[in-house]
Design a protein around this motif. Structure first.
Motif, PDB file in Angstrom:
ATOM      1  N   VAL A 136       0.844  -1.200   0.000  1.00 31.57           N
ATOM      2  CA  VAL A 136       0.000   0.000   0.000  1.00 31.57           C
ATOM      3  C   VAL A 136       0.882   1.254   0.000  1.00 31.57           C
ATOM      4  CG1 VAL A 136      -1.681   1.333   1.323  1.00 31.57           C
ATOM      5  CG2 VAL A 136      -1.950  -1.145   1.102  1.00 31.57           C
ATOM      6  N   GLY A 137       1.927   1.240   0.822  1.00 34.00           N
ATOM      7  CA  GLY A 137       2.862   2.368   0.817  1.00 34.00           C
ATOM      8  C   GLY A 137       3.529   2.545  -0.529  1.00 34.00           C
ATOM      9  N   GLY A 138       3.822   1.442  -1.228  1.00 39.27           N
ATOM     10  CA  GLY A 138       4.423   1.527  -2.552  1.00 39.27           C
ATOM     11  C   GLY A 138       3.523   2.219  -3.552  1.00 39.27           C
ATOM     12  N   VAL A 139       2.221   1.961  -3.451  1.00 37.71           N
ATOM     13  CA  VAL A 139       1.278   2.630  -4.350  1.00 37.71           C
ATOM     14  C   VAL A 139       1.306   4.140  -4.131  1.00 37.71           C
ATOM     15  CG1 VAL A 139      -1.167   2.922  -4.912  1.00 37.71           C
ATOM     16  CG2 VAL A 139      -0.246   0.629  -4.539  1.00 37.71           C
ATOM     17  N   PHE A 140       1.268   4.552  -2.865  1.00 37.06           N
ATOM     18  CA  PHE A 140       1.258   5.988  -2.582  1.00 37.06           C
ATOM     19  C   PHE A 140       2.613   6.627  -2.859  1.00 37.06           C
ATOM     20  CE2 PHE A 140      -2.629   4.781  -0.515  1.00 37.06           C
ATOM     21  CZ  PHE A 140      -3.429   5.903  -0.673  1.00 37.06           C
ATOM     22  N   LEU A 141       3.692   5.836  -2.781  1.00 37.73           N
ATOM     23  CA  LEU A 141       4.996   6.355  -3.188  1.00 37.73           C
ATOM     24  C   LEU A 141       4.983   6.697  -4.674  1.00 37.73           C
ATOM     25  CD1 LEU A 141       8.057   6.895  -2.808  1.00 37.73           C
ATOM     26  CD2 LEU A 141       8.429   4.451  -3.283  1.00 37.73           C
ATOM     27  N   LEU A 142       4.420   5.817  -5.490  1.00 41.90           N
ATOM     28  CA  LEU A 142       4.365   6.082  -6.927  1.00 41.90           C
ATOM     29  C   LEU A 142       3.440   7.247  -7.247  1.00 41.90           C
ATOM     30  CD1 LEU A 142       4.349   2.524  -8.562  1.00 41.90           C
ATOM     31  CD2 LEU A 142       6.252   4.029  -8.056  1.00 41.90           C
ATOM     32  N   VAL A 143       2.338   7.360  -6.516  1.00 39.58           N
ATOM     33  CA  VAL A 143       1.442   8.504  -6.715  1.00 39.58           C
ATOM     34  C   VAL A 143       2.179   9.803  -6.395  1.00 39.58           C
ATOM     35  CG1 VAL A 143      -0.666   9.640  -5.900  1.00 39.58           C
ATOM     36  CG2 VAL A 143      -0.649   7.162  -6.294  1.00 39.58           C
ATOM     37  N   TRP A 144       2.946   9.796  -5.299  1.00 39.15           N
ATOM     38  CA  TRP A 144       3.706  10.986  -4.915  1.00 39.15           C
ATOM     39  C   TRP A 144       4.781  11.308  -5.947  1.00 39.15           C
ATOM     40  CZ3 TRP A 144       8.965  11.271  -3.255  1.00 39.15           C
ATOM     41  CH2 TRP A 144       9.354  12.551  -2.834  1.00 39.15           C
ATOM     42  N   LEU A 145       5.493  10.291  -6.438  1.00 32.50           N
ATOM     43  CA  LEU A 145       6.518  10.519  -7.453  1.00 32.50           C
ATOM     44  C   LEU A 145       5.903  11.062  -8.740  1.00 32.50           C
ATOM     45  CD1 LEU A 145       8.799   7.368  -7.000  1.00 32.50           C
ATOM     46  CD2 LEU A 145       9.310   9.717  -6.333  1.00 32.50           C
ATOM     47  N   SER A 146       4.735  10.534  -9.115  1.00 30.85           N
ATOM     48  CA  SER A 146       4.051  11.032 -10.310  1.00 30.85           C
ATOM     49  C   SER A 146       3.673  12.497 -10.154  1.00 30.85           C
ATOM     50  CB  SER A 146       2.798  10.196 -10.588  1.00 30.85           C
ATOM     51  OG  SER A 146       3.117   8.838 -10.774  1.00 30.85           O
ATOM     52  N   GLU A 147       3.153  12.837  -8.973  1.00 29.03           N
ATOM     53  CA  GLU A 147       2.785  14.225  -8.716  1.00 29.03           C
ATOM     54  C   GLU A 147       4.019  15.126  -8.675  1.00 29.03           C
ATOM     55  OE1 GLU A 147      -0.071  17.163  -8.221  1.00 29.03           O
ATOM     56  OE2 GLU A 147      -0.303  15.027  -8.688  1.00 29.03           O
ATOM     57  N   LEU A 148       5.120  14.602  -8.155  1.00 30.39           N
ATOM     58  CA  LEU A 148       6.369  15.364  -8.114  1.00 30.39           C
ATOM     59  C   LEU A 148       6.847  15.697  -9.528  1.00 30.39           C
ATOM     60  CD1 LEU A 148       8.678  16.404  -6.212  1.00 30.39           C
ATOM     61  CD2 LEU A 148       9.823  14.216  -6.638  1.00 30.39           C
ATOM     62  N   ILE A 149       6.768  14.715 -10.418  1.00 29.55           N
ATOM     63  CA  ILE A 149       7.177  14.944 -11.805  1.00 29.55           C
ATOM     64  C   ILE A 149       6.248  15.946 -12.479  1.00 29.55           C
ATOM     65  CG2 ILE A 149       7.412  13.846 -14.066  1.00 29.55           C
ATOM     66  CD1 ILE A 149       8.235  11.279 -12.620  1.00 29.55           C
ATOM     67  N   THR A 150       4.951  15.850 -12.187  1.00 31.88           N
ATOM     68  CA  THR A 150       3.993  16.760 -12.797  1.00 31.88           C
ATOM     69  C   THR A 150       4.211  18.196 -12.339  1.00 31.88           C
ATOM     70  OG1 THR A 150       2.343  14.997 -12.959  1.00 31.88           O
ATOM     71  CG2 THR A 150       1.549  17.272 -13.079  1.00 31.88           C
TER      72      THR A 150
END
Length: 407
Positions: A136-150
Motif C-alpha cells: 500500500v505504501g508503494g502505491v502511494f509512493l508512486l502517486v507521490w513521485l508522479s505528482e512530483l514529476i507533474t
C-alpha cells in the motif's frame, strides 16, 4: 538548455530512478533463497513482488471509478468543473478510494503468499500485515513521485511512470526474440514482419493522436474591463481520440466478467453453462473479441461525450462572444458540435478497438512472439502519447523565461 529545464529534467530522472529502485526492493519477510526449490514459474512470479508490486493499478482504478460516478452524478461532475478547490476534493476522494482498493489487493496477495510452500520463512499475521502495509505504501509512493514529476519535473508524471514500466520490458522481449531466432525456433520473416508491424503502428498512433478536426470560430469585438479586444478568428480543435485509452479498455472487461461473476455467485461455479460461458469469453475467443470490441467502441462514445461536452462548449463560446460561422449561438451551436464530435469519435472508436484487438489476433492464430503481457497496442499508445507530450513540454520550457513569460 535553460537552467529551469535542466532542473526539471533532473527532478524527473531522480523520481524515475526512485521508482525503479523500489521495483527491486522485495517485500519484507521474503528472501531470495527461500523459493529456489520451487518451480521456475513460481520463482519468477515471486521475484517481482517488490514494494511497488501493485504499481499504479489501484490509483488508476480509483480514478476511473470516480470519473464513471461523475458521469452519472451531476453533483460530482459540477464539483470537478468548479475550479481548483473542487479538483482538490476530487483528488482527495480518489486517494481515499485508492487506499481501500490497494489495501484489499495487497491483503489478498500477502495472504496467498503464506499458503505457498518455501516462499515465506515465517507465514504469520505479522508478515501479512507488513507485506500489506509495504505494498500500500508503494502505491502511494508512486502517486507521490508522479505528482512530483507533474509539479516540479517535465510534467505528466502519471503517464511517464506508466511508460517507463512498459519500456523496461522491451530489452528482455528483444533478447528473447533474438534467442529464438538464433536457435531456429522462429523464422526471420516472422520477426521482420513483427518489426514492420510495430513501426507502422507507431507511425499510425503518431498520426491519429496529432490529428484534429478544427472548427472555425469567429469572436466579435468586445470590451473586457478597460481593454477592448478586437474581432478575431480562431479554431476549436477536436481530437480524433478524445476518449484516451485507459477508461474504455479498463471498463470494457467489466461488461464481460461482472455479469458472469454475479451469475456464478447465484448458481455456483459448478454449473456447466457457467463453465462454458467462461470458456467462450477467454482471450482470443470469438465471444471475447465480439463483446470486447463492442464494449470498447460504445465506451469510447460515452466517455467522449463526458470529456467533450457540446452544451458546455457552446455556452462558453457564447459568453466569450464567439460563434461558428453560419450557425446560430446556443442550442444550434451545441447540436452542430455534437454532430462533429460524433462523426469524429467514430474514427477514434474504430482506432481504439483495433488497438485493443492486437493481442487477440496475434495469439490465437499462431503469429505471436513471446512479448511480455504489457507489450500490446495500448502500451504503444501510452508510450507514444507520453513521448509526444514530453516533447511539447520540453519545447515549451525551452521557450519560457524564469519568470514564466514566453520568449
Amino acid at each position: 538548455m535553460t537552467k529551469e529545464l535542466a532542473r526539471r529534467i533532473a527532478v524527473t530522472i531522480g523520481a524515475l530512478l526512485l521508482f525503479r529502485l523500489g521495483a527491486h526492493v522485495l517485500l519484507p519477510g521474503l528472501r531470495p533463497g527461500d523459493w529456489l526449490t520451487g518451480s521456475p514459474l513460481v520463482a519468477g512470479a515471486i521475484t517481482r513482488l517488490s514494494i511497488v508490486a501493485l504499481h499504479l493499478v489501484p490509483y488508476l482504478s480509483a480514478a476511473i471509478i470516480v470519473q464513471l460516478i461523475a458521469m452519472v452524478w451531476g453533483r460530482l461532475s459540477s464539483l470537478e468543473r468548479s475550479g481548483e478547490r473542487g479538483r482538490r476534493r476530487i483528488a482527495r476522494y480518489t486517494l481515499i478510494l485508492t487506499l481501500v482498493i490497494a489495501s484489499f489487493q495487497a491483503y489478498g496477495i500477502a495472504s496467498t503468499l503464506t499458503t505457498i510452500p518455501n516462499v515465506v520463512p515465517v507465514p504469520d499475521d505479522w508478515f501479512v500485515l507488513s507485506a500489506t502495509a509495504s505494498m500500500v505504501g508503494g502505491v502511494f509512493l508512486l502517486v507521490w513521485l508522479s505528482e512530483l514529476i507533474t509539479r516540479h519535473g517535465i510534467g505528466n508524471g502519471l503517464a511517464l511512470v506508466l511508460s517507463v514500466s512498459i519500456l523496461v520490458h522491451v530489452p528482455g522481449d528483444v533478447a528473447g526474440i533474438l534467442e529464438l531466432l538464433r536457435s531456429g525456433q522462429i523464422s526471420g520473416n516472422l520477426a521482420l514482419t513483427h518489426a514492420v508491424f510495430w513501426i507502422v503502428l507507431v507511425a499510425l498512433v503518431v498520426f491519429v493522436e496529432g490529428a484534429r478536426r478544427n472548427v472555425r470560430v469567429e469572436f466579435a469585438e468586445r470590451k473586457v474591463g478597460e481593454r477592448t479586444l478586437p474581432a478575431r478568428s480562431a479554431v476549436l480543435p477536436i481530437k480524433i481520440n478524445s476518449a484516451g485509452y485507459l477508461v474504455p479498455t479498463t471498463v470494457a472487461p467489466w461488461f464481460l466478467f461482472l455479469p458472469l461473476a454475479f451469475l456464478t455467485y447465484i448458481f455456483g461455479a459448478d454449473a456447466l453453462w457457467i463453465a462454458a460461458a467462461y470458456k467462450q469469453l477467454q482471450l482470443g475467443s470469438l465471444g471475447h473479441v465480439i463483446i470486447g470490441s463492442v464494449a470498447v467502441f460504445v465506451l469510447a462514445f460515452i466517455y467522449t461525450s463526458y470529456v467533450v461536452d457540446p452544451e458546455h462548449t457552446a455556452e462558453s463560446l457564447a459568453k466569450q462572444g464567439g460563434a461558428i460561422p453560419g450557425v446560430a449561438p446556443g442550442e444550434a451551436t451545441a447540436d452542430y458540435l455534437d454532430r462533429v464530435v460524433s462523426l469524429t469519435t467514430v474514427v477514434g472508436a474504430v482506432y481504439l478497438t483495433a488497438l485493443q484487438l492486437i493481442p487477440e489476433i496475434f495469439e490465437p492464430y499462431g503469429i505471436g512472439l513471446p512479448y511480455s503481457m504489457v507489450i500490446n497496442g495500448g502500451a504503444v499508445l501510452i508510450v507514444v502519447c507520453t513521448i509526444l507530450d514530453l516533447l511539447n513540454q520540453v519545447r515549451d520550457l525551452s521557450l519560457t523565461n524564469p519568470g514564466g513569460e514566453r520568449r
